[in-house]
Design an enzyme around this catalytic site. Structure first.
Site: not given
Ligand code: IMP
Length: 443
Positions: A15-16, A43-44, A132, A227
């Site tokens: 992601g990112d 977050g885009h 998150t 992601q």
């Molecule tokens: P969740 O999606 O909030 O359940 O988080 C699960 C994992 O995915 C964690 O390690 C977060 O940091 C990661 N994660 C979720 N969304 C993003 C994103 O948009 N960018 C990077 N990491 C993400």
């Protein structure tokens, strides 16, 4: 009329990678953007004429008024987060009425999802994922457990009340028993969400029908992933993953278009690697070099502000992402972050117990025995920021990109040389295959 062309944008790392920016470039000519997975954990960041937009739920197409933006059924929707985002877009003068549509089959995130997540992330003895804290996982749990609330149900006040009452009773008991959480007030929740539902109603559609009709009418569609591959629920570094299908297959189930409607998969990768949250990261740098990459690349989460972990480009993972997603084009972002380096190490192979392997471990603990084999690529040690043609790039930067192509079998179609919309190099073959505007036409 022939079916419209399509492309899936997928993160090839954790992601990112900068998917928002490529979606923005594609929407110069594509008619529809459909987000297919995740929620407001994403977050885009898109910068247009120096103005910064952080889109969490709303697809990147929203920044072009002629483009239709769709939040697909694969998304988990927090109504409050959506309304906040819509309000800030409206404040910035961005058109959202008549061009933003939400699937009536998307799942709804409710406050008890956050309560359950916070409780379980902080519970002693549990593996901390480093989520998150947006309630994403528990909402997908309810979806798969067939006890979730969908957007269509959110709009049905009677059903909403019964759902919230029953769910709160159950979740309050579980959260109290397991995590000693304070109970949530079902009545208050119903009032707030019934009010939000009224504001959301004008955006709600059968978006699978909308998308299939658009394709049949010859309109082009970008499927916007959230992601990245290594955070995919099946193919990522489980359990350190998100709870949805972030890979290209998710574009199909998460929007309701058939697999036969997917033409091209575009994988986005940084010129190096980052990851937020816990879990394996074979090429991670935990020293001053990693801190330097974090500072130069401004590697802090767009949503949570957390510092991102940093490391060198990992080609075995990129090859894996290519295989899982069917990536034919790569977009390399943040090339300029490496501008200062005289040498750039790249992980070219994995070794386990001294033996080379093309396999990516199924178990998170399997990564512990991986030894990264690095190759030092010559750096270019000269600024590339803002460059707009491949020819302008220093020879070593072109060689770095050619090496990525050779090692992954995918072609590099676009290179990002800075955060702004214009700081982009578009490769002519990519422009013609995707029917984009040529850089000259963009100027
Ligand atoms: P969740 O999606 O909030 O359940 O988080 C699960 C994992 O995915 C964690 O390690 C977060 O940091 C990661 N994660 C979720 N969304 C993003 C994103 O948009 N960018 C990077 N990491 C993400």
């Amino acid at each position: 009329m022939n079916r419209g062309k399509t492309a899936v944008i997928v993160g090839a790392q954790w992601g990112d990678e900068g998917k928002g920016k490529i979606v923005d470039v594609l929407t110069q000519t594509f008619s529809v953007v459909a987000r297919y997975a995740g929620g407001h954990n994403a977050g885009h960041t898109v910068i247009v004429n120096g103005k910064k937009f952080i889109l969490q739920l709303v697809p990147g197409g929203i920044l072009r008024p002629e483009c239709t933006s769709v939040i697909g059924n694969g998304v988990v929707l927090d109504p409050m987060a959506l309304l906040k985002e819509v309000a800030s877009l409206r404040d910035a003068g961005v058109k959202v009425d008549g061009n933003l549509f939400i699937s009536n089959r998307a799942q709804v995130i409710l406050p008890y999802h956050r309560m359950m997540e916070l409780g379980s992330e902080n519970a002693p003895g549990r593996v901390k994922i480093g989520t998150t804290s947006r309630g994403i996982g528990p909402s997908y749990e309810d979806k798969m457990g067939r006890r979730g609330l969908r957007v269509a149900d959110l709009l049905d006040a009677k059903l909403l009340r019964t759902h919230i009452e029953n769910a709160c009773r159950e979740k309050n008991m579980i959260a109290h028993a397991l995590f000693n959480s304070d109970p949530l007030d079902a009545d208050k929740m119903f009032k707030e969400y019934a009010e939000a539902a009224e504001k959301i109603a004008p955006f709600v559609r059968d978006t699978a029908l909308l998308l299939n009709q658009a394709l049949a009418a010859g309109k082009s569609v970008v499927f916007e992933g959230a992601q990245g591959t290594m955070l995919d629920i099946d193919h990522g570094t489980y359990p350190f993953v998100t709870s949805s299908s972030a890979t290209s297959g998710g574009a199909v189930t998460g929007t309701g278009v058939p697999p036969t409607a997917i033409d091209t998969v575009i994988g986005i990768t940084k010129a190096y690697c980052t990851r937020v949250g816990g879990g394996p990261f074979p090429s991670e740098l935990t020293d001053a070099q990693g801190e330097d990459l974090r500072k130069r690349g401004n590697e802090y989460g767009a949503v949570t502000g957390r510092p991102r972990r940093t490391g060198w480009l990992d080609l075995p993972l990129l090859r894996y992402a290519g295989m899982i997603n069917g990536i034919s084009w790569l977009v390399v972002t943040k090339l300029d972050v490496l501008d200062h380096l005289k040498e750039i190490p790249v992980c070219v192979r994995y070794k386990v117990n001294g033996k080379e392997t093309a396999e990516v471990p199924a178990q998170a603990c399997g990564y512990e025995s991986i030894e990264c084999v690095y190759r030092n690529m010559p750096g270019w040690a000269t600024p590339t920021q803002g460059m707009r043609t491949v020819e302008e790039l220093p020879k070593a930067a072109r060689e770095y990109l050619a090496f990525i192509e050779k090692e992954t079998g995918a072609r590099v179609g676009m290179i990002s040389t800075g955060p702004d919309r214009e700081q982009t190099i578009l490769v002519p073959d990519f422009v013609s295959q995707l029917g984009l505007k040529s850089p000259a036409a963009r100027a």
